[in-house]
Scaffold this motif. Structure first.
Motif, PDB file in Angstrom:
ATOM      1  N   SER A  19      74.433  90.598  69.874  1.00  0.00           N
ATOM      2  CA  SER A  19      74.083  89.809  68.672  1.00  0.00           C
ATOM      3  C   SER A  19      74.913  88.505  68.590  1.00  0.00           C
ATOM      4  CB  SER A  19      74.004  90.673  67.672  1.00  0.00           C
ATOM      5  OG  SER A  19      75.327  91.062  66.998  1.00  0.00           O
ATOM      6  N   LYS A  20      75.673  88.074  69.374  1.00  0.00           N
ATOM      7  CA  LYS A  20      76.537  86.787  69.386  1.00  0.00           C
ATOM      8  C   LYS A  20      75.852  85.793  68.943  1.00  0.00           C
ATOM      9  CE  LYS A  20      80.704  84.522  71.092  1.00  0.00           C
ATOM     10  NZ  LYS A  20      81.681  84.483  72.250  1.00  0.00           N
ATOM     11  N   ASN A  21      74.896  85.384  69.827  1.00  0.00           N
ATOM     12  CA  ASN A  21      74.028  84.230  69.449  1.00  0.00           C
ATOM     13  C   ASN A  21      73.180  84.287  68.183  1.00  0.00           C
ATOM     14  OD1 ASN A  21      74.735  83.198  72.071  1.00  0.00           O
ATOM     15  ND2 ASN A  21      72.804  83.900  73.098  1.00  0.00           N
ATOM     16  N   VAL A  22      72.851  85.720  67.729  1.00  0.00           N
ATOM     17  CA  VAL A  22      72.189  85.693  66.391  1.00  0.00           C
ATOM     18  C   VAL A  22      73.182  85.276  65.364  1.00  0.00           C
ATOM     19  CG1 VAL A  22      71.039  87.236  64.732  1.00  0.00           C
ATOM     20  CG2 VAL A  22      70.471  87.290  67.225  1.00  0.00           C
ATOM     21  N   GLN A  23      74.406  85.773  65.442  1.00  0.00           N
ATOM     22  CA  GLN A  23      75.520  85.524  64.476  1.00  0.00           C
ATOM     23  C   GLN A  23      75.685  84.171  64.510  1.00  0.00           C
ATOM     24  OE1 GLN A  23      78.906  87.936  64.565  1.00  0.00           O
ATOM     25  NE2 GLN A  23      77.751  89.250  66.072  1.00  0.00           N
ATOM     26  N   LEU A  24      75.772  83.300  65.357  1.00  0.00           N
ATOM     27  CA  LEU A  24      76.086  81.871  65.369  1.00  0.00           C
ATOM     28  C   LEU A  24      75.026  81.048  64.692  1.00  0.00           C
ATOM     29  CD1 LEU A  24      77.704  81.632  68.921  1.00  0.00           C
ATOM     30  CD2 LEU A  24      78.899  81.447  66.685  1.00  0.00           C
ATOM     31  N   LEU A  25      73.514  81.590  65.235  1.00  0.00           N
ATOM     32  CA  LEU A  25      72.607  80.890  64.800  1.00  0.00           C
ATOM     33  C   LEU A  25      72.426  80.906  63.277  1.00  0.00           C
ATOM     34  CD1 LEU A  25      69.840  81.359  67.577  1.00  0.00           C
ATOM     35  CD2 LEU A  25      70.804  78.987  66.693  1.00  0.00           C
ATOM     36  N   THR A  26      72.801  82.272  62.663  1.00  0.00           N
ATOM     37  CA  THR A  26      72.647  82.507  61.463  1.00  0.00           C
ATOM     38  C   THR A  26      73.395  81.797  60.494  1.00  0.00           C
ATOM     39  OG1 THR A  26      71.845  84.798  61.951  1.00  0.00           O
ATOM     40  CG2 THR A  26      72.634  84.455  59.495  1.00  0.00           C
ATOM     41  N   LYS A  27      74.887  81.684  61.045  1.00  0.00           N
ATOM     42  CA  LYS A  27      75.858  80.900  60.348  1.00  0.00           C
ATOM     43  C   LYS A  27      75.456  79.422  60.223  1.00  0.00           C
ATOM     44  CE  LYS A  27      79.376  84.304  60.920  1.00  0.00           C
ATOM     45  NZ  LYS A  27      79.229  84.713  59.583  1.00  0.00           N
ATOM     46  N   SER A  28      74.985  78.909  61.360  1.00  0.00           N
ATOM     47  CA  SER A  28      74.665  77.466  61.268  1.00  0.00           C
ATOM     48  C   SER A  28      73.446  77.269  60.486  1.00  0.00           C
ATOM     49  CB  SER A  28      74.140  77.135  62.802  1.00  0.00           C
ATOM     50  OG  SER A  28      73.411  75.782  62.867  1.00  0.00           O
ATOM     51  N   LEU A  29      72.336  78.144  60.062  1.00  0.00           N
ATOM     52  CA  LEU A  29      71.384  78.046  59.431  1.00  0.00           C
ATOM     53  C   LEU A  29      71.722  77.871  57.940  1.00  0.00           C
ATOM     54  CD1 LEU A  29      68.536  80.502  60.453  1.00  0.00           C
ATOM     55  CD2 LEU A  29      68.264  78.107  59.538  1.00  0.00           C
ATOM     56  N   ILE A  30      72.930  78.623  57.696  1.00  0.00           N
ATOM     57  CA  ILE A  30      73.446  78.666  56.176  1.00  0.00           C
ATOM     58  C   ILE A  30      74.193  77.624  55.952  1.00  0.00           C
ATOM     59  CG2 ILE A  30      74.990  79.860  54.856  1.00  0.00           C
ATOM     60  CD1 ILE A  30      74.447  82.510  56.145  1.00  0.00           C
ATOM     61  N   SER A  31      74.811  76.991  56.813  1.00  0.00           N
ATOM     62  CA  SER A  31      75.721  75.812  56.744  1.00  0.00           C
ATOM     63  C   SER A  31      74.951  74.641  56.603  1.00  0.00           C
ATOM     64  CB  SER A  31      76.917  75.730  57.806  1.00  0.00           C
ATOM     65  OG  SER A  31      76.192  75.701  58.815  1.00  0.00           O
ATOM     66  N   THR A  32      73.857  74.441  57.429  1.00  0.00           N
ATOM     67  CA  THR A  32      73.107  73.408  57.202  1.00  0.00           C
ATOM     68  C   THR A  32      71.843  73.299  56.448  1.00  0.00           C
ATOM     69  OG1 THR A  32      71.732  74.138  59.150  1.00  0.00           O
ATOM     70  CG2 THR A  32      73.888  73.046  59.609  1.00  0.00           C
ATOM     71  N   TYR A  33      71.713  74.215  55.733  1.00  0.00           N
ATOM     72  CA  TYR A  33      70.504  74.163  54.821  1.00  0.00           C
ATOM     73  C   TYR A  33      70.460  73.356  53.717  1.00  0.00           C
ATOM     74  CZ  TYR A  33      67.240  75.897  51.460  1.00  0.00           C
ATOM     75  OH  TYR A  33      65.864  76.215  50.798  1.00  0.00           O
ATOM     76  N   GLN A  34      69.268  72.590  53.777  1.00  0.00           N
ATOM     77  CA  GLN A  34      69.076  71.188  52.633  1.00  0.00           C
ATOM     78  C   GLN A  34      68.123  71.711  51.509  1.00  0.00           C
ATOM     79  OE1 GLN A  34      67.823  67.745  54.774  1.00  0.00           O
ATOM     80  NE2 GLN A  34      68.924  68.245  56.833  1.00  0.00           N
ATOM     81  N   LEU A  35      68.855  71.908  50.329  1.00  0.00           N
ATOM     82  CA  LEU A  35      68.249  72.223  49.165  1.00  0.00           C
ATOM     83  C   LEU A  35      66.835  71.751  48.978  1.00  0.00           C
ATOM     84  CD1 LEU A  35      68.882  74.296  47.109  1.00  0.00           C
ATOM     85  CD2 LEU A  35      69.704  72.651  45.690  1.00  0.00           C
ATOM     86  N   SER A  36      66.830  70.103  49.004  1.00  0.00           N
ATOM     87  CA  SER A  36      65.719  69.397  48.900  1.00  0.00           C
ATOM     88  C   SER A  36      64.662  69.589  50.072  1.00  0.00           C
ATOM     89  CB  SER A  36      66.096  67.968  48.751  1.00  0.00           C
ATOM     90  OG  SER A  36      67.008  67.869  47.615  1.00  0.00           O
TER      91      SER A  36
END
Length: 831
Positions: free
Chosen positions: A292-309
């Motif tokens: 699940s390494k790729n899943v972990q990296l993508l998930t953390k990227s999603l969290i860090s790049t989320y745009q509230l607006s």
């Protein structure tokens, strides 16, 4: 026809229906994106609706971001109702929906077993015997194997300190299930669908009411500070929990939120002992899933790049993450996370889908017109590929009808796509709550379908599988068929679509009481649910009764039309008490369903279709006087019962509480829990006690000691306690056999206390002044006598009567002795 096998817990979130659609805010979307990186499960376990710790559930679901479930062994049928007159099965329906409303508020998931709340039990041994322990234990094991909790938390201790026998039994079952859920020799029939599961530990969430000195310094105890503030959601978990708990309105559990740190304590029961934290040794990361390494990296990227607006900017990464999650071999987490991702794509796209019927109901053979609306408000490029009409043919089995329509319609950004279709309804069961579809026992519901075990409510009778395409990836969503209308006051309201029989038969009263051999008129309302049908209505009565006519032909020309049929019913000298049953035969099929609509603002409208029957009771009954006043409390059917035996019953308001008005009543009866529910009870009691002093009879039915809203509710010292007698067969002893209340106008004997239902009474006074006469003595097995079920005191020229006897349960069931005793109380004269 293709049969689709479904795993219920994976689709509950998709198809629990009929509440107003909720479009997640950007903050809620971010909360769900963070949850993608958490792989933990916790199961809370207790006996009843309202037993759960909503603070803990809110904390685990929103701070820890665990999948958080509450397994309530029962649906609360045996409790009391503070908002209406529904009891038993109908109260269970209400409390089921209140739990679902609570979980929508605090973020948890809701599960049940087949156990029935048969009323208060004083021992776990009695509880487990009545429940049929192995059935309920198998249900708990099933939920554990399906949900796979890392930690199980019991609300109550296994040693009886939790009071109620159901409470203790829930802990005992939880502890046993904790071990045998991992044993493949236990309930092996489940293993064709699920795997064994071993949770890390099972603990008890200690309550202050049985251990007010608990601390983390005690052996086997850990604490969690659940008073955190969630800045993303803008609330603390204490505040969220108060809103959740306030959904238990039928129990009067409205709560006020608090703020700040708050420790919850947990005592070790079994498994690996926690030393510092409840969740230690629980790996709630993607590390628990191989490759699940790729899943972990993508998930953390999603969290860090989320745009509230701009939540829609996360969709490309969500689609990429979806591809990676589909590669995982861990089926449990793959399915859970795909469902989370799909719901996030839907939320980020601002996607709204609705299938709206032109009526809230239909019957087999009818066509239903459905209006569809789809709109993607935040993203372009979505395409509606196809629509599949799916009908719930057998309560727990979903059958796919061959009604698939290829559409290939592009959804233009923020432009509604609407269209109408007609569908034929055929071969469907009526939408009866699945646990009430068959006759169960005193202790358990009759549910044979394994896939319905644990499921909180019916799957939708009809729903639609909607296949969408986005960037060459197909997404599938389900939307239930609902009925929607605009209320002038409430605005947009939703109601579940239900399948009904072609006609309902509503009998005017739940019970008919005869004290002589004269006939009475019974009115039956026939409500047509279809068009252009002819039916024959038949009436059956118990042995020794006559009914005329015994059958009537009716023409059902239009859906919604009503016919009123009046028949004459009379007892003979050989009459046996029993049920008057109405049925209707249409197209060679016979139906016997009444219609009960349960409507409260805090839950979706519920449609219940019990058997069309009423109780016929022949009672040797003498009565004096005619006029009775009634002060309505939490809600009961005592006024209707009194009217049935010939009393003129006036429901009193505050404006009626004047001596000149009250003096005309032979007796005044206070409804159950009136002293708990009437805010101005203090004012009421001053006038009512004056009425007694002037020569009246005041009958005060049971109240709880918590929140009595009158400082002085009796003429002499009286303290409400918690004693009750739960065995409806327990011996009743006459302490003052010559007292008028046991002799006039009806001479009471031990026979009058036969065939009671659920209990003798509850919340008996614990202390009372010597001026009160104790009339009856009773007790459960191996307990000391309870002498305060019925207390009578002379006050001035009248009588003050306080009773915990459960007339509110007995009278609607037509229990003869309850009627005779209440008539004697109303007729009581000052000696």
């Amino acid at each position: 026809m293709q049969k689709i096998i479904i795993i219920p817990f994976l689709i509950i979130a998709c198809f629990i229906h009929a509440q107003q659609p909720h479009q997640a805010s950007s903050a809620e979307i971010f909360q769900s994106i963070k949850k993608l990186d958490v792989l933990g499960n916790v199961l809370y376990l207790a006996a009843h609706p309202d037993d759960e710790n909503t603070r803990f559930i809110a904390y685990c679901a929103n701070e820890k971001l665990f999948n958080t479930g509450y397994l309530s062994l029962t649906r609360g049928d045996g409790g009391q109702n503070l908002i209406g007159t529904e009891i038993r099965e109908e109260l269970g329906i209400i409390r089921t929906q209140e739990l679902l409303a609570a979980r929508r508020t605090d973020g948890g998931q809701q599960f049940f077993t087949r156990a029935n709340d048969f009323g208060y039990s004083k021992t776990p041994d009695e509880t487990l015997e009545i429940w049929d322990k192995q059935k309920v234990l198998s249900d708990v094991v099933w939920v554990i194997r399906m949900f796979k909790p890392d930690v199980i938390v019991c609300r109550f201790p296994p040693d009886g300190r939790g009071g109620h026998g159901h409470h203790t039994a829930s802990a005992l079952l939880g502890m046993e299930a904790f071990e045998i859920a991992a044993d493949k020799t236990k309930f092996p029939e489940q293993l064709q669908y699920v795997e064994t599961w071993q949770a890390k530990r099972i603990v008890m969430n200690t309550g202050r009411w049985w251990n007010d000195k608990i601390s983390v310094n005690d052996s086997g105890v850990v604490a969690e500070n659940i008073g955190a503030y969630n800045a993303v959601l803008g609330t603390s978990y204490n505040e969220m929990a108060a809103k959740s708990r306030s959904m238990h309105k039928s129990q009067g559990f409205g709560s006020t939120g608090s703020r700040g740190e708050l420790d919850e304590f947990f005592e070790h029961l079994k498994g690996s002992p926690a030393k510092k934290s409840l969740f230690e040794e629980v790996d709630a990361t993607w590390n628990r899933v191989i490759n699940s390494k790729n899943v972990q990296l993508l998930t953390k990227s999603l969290i860090s790049t989320y745009q509230l607006s701009n939540p829609e900017k996360s969709i490309p990464k969500l689609l990429e993450l979806r591809k990676e999650v589909l590669k995982l071999k861990d089926e449990f987490w793959r399915k859970k996370k795909i469902n989370e991702i799909d719901q996030l794509i839907k939320a980020c796209a601002g996607l709204f889908m609705e299938a709206k019927a032109n009526s809230f109901s239909a019957t087999n053979g009818d066509s239903v017109e459905v209006e569809f609306e789809l709109i993607a408000r935040s993203v372009d490029g979505l395409k509606l590929k196809r629509l599949v009409n799916i009908q719930n043919n057998k309560l727990g089995e979903i059958h796919q009808k061959l009604v698939t329509e290829e559409l290939n319609l592009p959804l233009q950004i923020n432009k509604p796509t609407t269209f109408k279709r007609k569908f034929l309804i055929s071969d469907l069961n009526i939408s009866q709550p699945y646990w009430l579809a068959k006759q169960g026992t005193l202790g358990t519901y009759a549910v044979d379908d394994q896939f319905l075990i644990g499921v909180p409510e019916n799957y939708p009778a009809i729903f639609f599988s909607v296949d969408l395409e986005l960037e060459t990836i197909e997404l599938n969503y389900g939307t239930a068929l609902v009925y929607k209308q605009n209320d002038p006051v409430k605005g947009e309201t939703y109601r579940p679509f239900v399948v009904t029989p072609p006609a309902f038969l509503n009998i005017e009263k739940p019970v008919y009481v005869f004290s002589n051999y004269f006939e009475k008129e019974v009115e039956v309302l026939i409500k047509s649910q279809t068009n252009n049908k002819t039916g024959e209505v038949k009436f059956s009565v118990p042995k020794g009764w006559t009914v005329s006519p015994s059958s009537v032909k009716v023409d059902l020309t239009k859906k919604g039309e009503e016919h009123r049929i009046k028949v004459k019913v009379a007892p003979t000298k050989t009459a046996e008490n029993g049920s008057f049953v109405a049925s209707i035969t249409i197209d060679d099929k016979t139906y016997s369903n009444s219609l009960r609509v349960i409507e409260y603002d805090h839950i979706p409208t519920q449609t219940y279709m019990p058997e069309a029957k009423a109780q016929l009771s022949f009672i040797s009954l003498n009565k004096t006087g005619n006029k009775v006043g009634y002060v309505v409390g939490a809600g009961d059917l005592v006024p209707e019962a009194l009217r049935e035996i010939g009393y003129e019953v006036i429901e009193l308001t505050e404006n009626d509480l004047m001596p000149e008005k009250l003096k005309h009543f032979q007796a005044i009866v206070m409804g159950i829990r009136a002293l708990n529910t009437i805010d101005r009870a203090d004012f009421y009691m001053k006038s009512l006690l004056e009425y007694v002093h002037n020569g009246g009879n005041l009958i005060v039915q049971y109240n709880t000691s918590h929140q009595i809203k009158a400082e002085k509710f009796a003429p002499f010292p009286l303290k409400v306690g918690r004693d009750r007698v739960t065995d409806e067969y327990s011996e009743v002893r006459f302490l003052q056999p010559k007292h008028n209340v046991l002799n006039k106008p009806n001479t009471l004997t031990a026979n009058d206390f036969e065939n009671w239902t659920q209990e003798r009474g509850l919340y008996f006074p614990s202390e009372w002044d010597s001026k009160f006469d104790a009339i009856l003595s009773m007790n459960d097995k191996n307990e000391k006598p309870k002498d305060s079920a019925l207390l009578i005191a002379k006050y001035g020229n009248g009588n003050y009567i306080y009773t915990g006897i459960s007339f509110f349960r007995q009278l609607p069931e037509g229990v003869p002795g309850a009627y005779r005793l209440l008539v004697n109380l109303i007729s009581l004269t000052h000696e």
